[in-house]
Design an enzyme around this catalytic site. Sequence first.
Site, PDB file in Angstrom:
ATOM      1  CD  GLU A 177      12.484  -3.749  13.574  1.00 20.25           C
ATOM      2  OE1 GLU A 177      12.587  -4.437  14.599  1.00 20.25           O
ATOM      3  OE2 GLU A 177      12.103  -2.561  13.584  1.00 20.25           O
TER       4      GLU A 177
ATOM      5  CD  GLU B  60      -2.986   0.807   0.273  1.00 20.37           C
ATOM      6  OE1 GLU B  60      -3.310  -0.312  -0.141  1.00 20.37           O
ATOM      7  OE2 GLU B  60      -3.432   1.869  -0.174  1.00 20.37           O
TER       8      GLU B  60
ATOM      9  CG  ASP C 281      16.270  -1.316  15.868  1.00 25.28           C
ATOM     10  OD1 ASP C 281      17.438  -1.209  16.298  1.00 25.28           O
ATOM     11  OD2 ASP C 281      15.270  -0.917  16.501  1.00 25.28           O
TER      12      ASP C 281
ATOM     13  CE  LYS D 216      17.250   2.035  17.947  1.00 30.45           C
ATOM     14  NZ  LYS D 216      15.830   1.696  17.856  1.00 30.45           N
TER      15      LYS D 216
END
Length: 214
Positions: free
Chosen positions: A154, A53, A87, A60
């Site tokens: 991530e 979508e 991440d 980070k």
Amino acid sequence: MYKEKTSLELIQTALKNWRGFFIQYEMALYEMESDFKIIDLEWKARFGYSPIEHLKTRMKTLQSLIQKIDKKNIPLTQESVKKHIKDIAGIRIVTSFIDDIYMLKKHIEEREDYRIIEIKDYIKDPKQSGYKSLHLIIETQIIVSNKVLWIPAEIQIRTSAMDFWASTEHKLNYKYQGKDIPKEAKDQLVELSKASYLLDLEMSTLRNQLLSSE
Ligand code: 0O2
């Protein structure tokens, strides 16, 4: 022997000299963003439908990284940060349907330029807060000066309903930063997460009915 906990200020000063280290993560983000935009275009062209979508990438923030290094109490070296904090680079992909999430997961598993390190399925096993999303900790390839590097990142994949819940809950928590959000509000958020999941399930049922009647 106990390791002295590094102070937040010391971590901050050290990280300021790590520009070259962070650039690899930014490169990985560019790669991932273009990979998923290509998937989107290809699937639209081939099947007339893409599970994506929209998507968003983020590095980070320094503040969040400093807090994580401090919380995990890891040595302040690039090697250890790369090993323990996966991440630094992150991409969030939002889908319309739950099935799309697992379709994308399967696609990522089959790609040779991605290695899946860990799967955290907070849809099957939501967080106590009510948070739902599929997190894939991966490594992705970048090529720098003819060298292939595998960079951790991530990938968060979730439906629009899960995304709406997560971003709204995040805003509410942010407003309460430093203080504990009242228990009644926390309980209400868990109930709202369940309600929005029902919406996801009903949308999936409707989609399957329509597909089977084609
Ligand atoms: P940022 O920097 O703000 O994006 P681990 O990596 O395993 O040591 P961690 O980081 O707690 O542990 O991993 P987890 O919980 O699997 O994923 C953390 C990220 O998931 C968060 O980023 C959020 O993006 C999201 N998330 C997890 N729990 C919640 C929740 O209850 N509500 C909302 N809105 N989002 C959540 P960070 O850590 O905030 O980092």
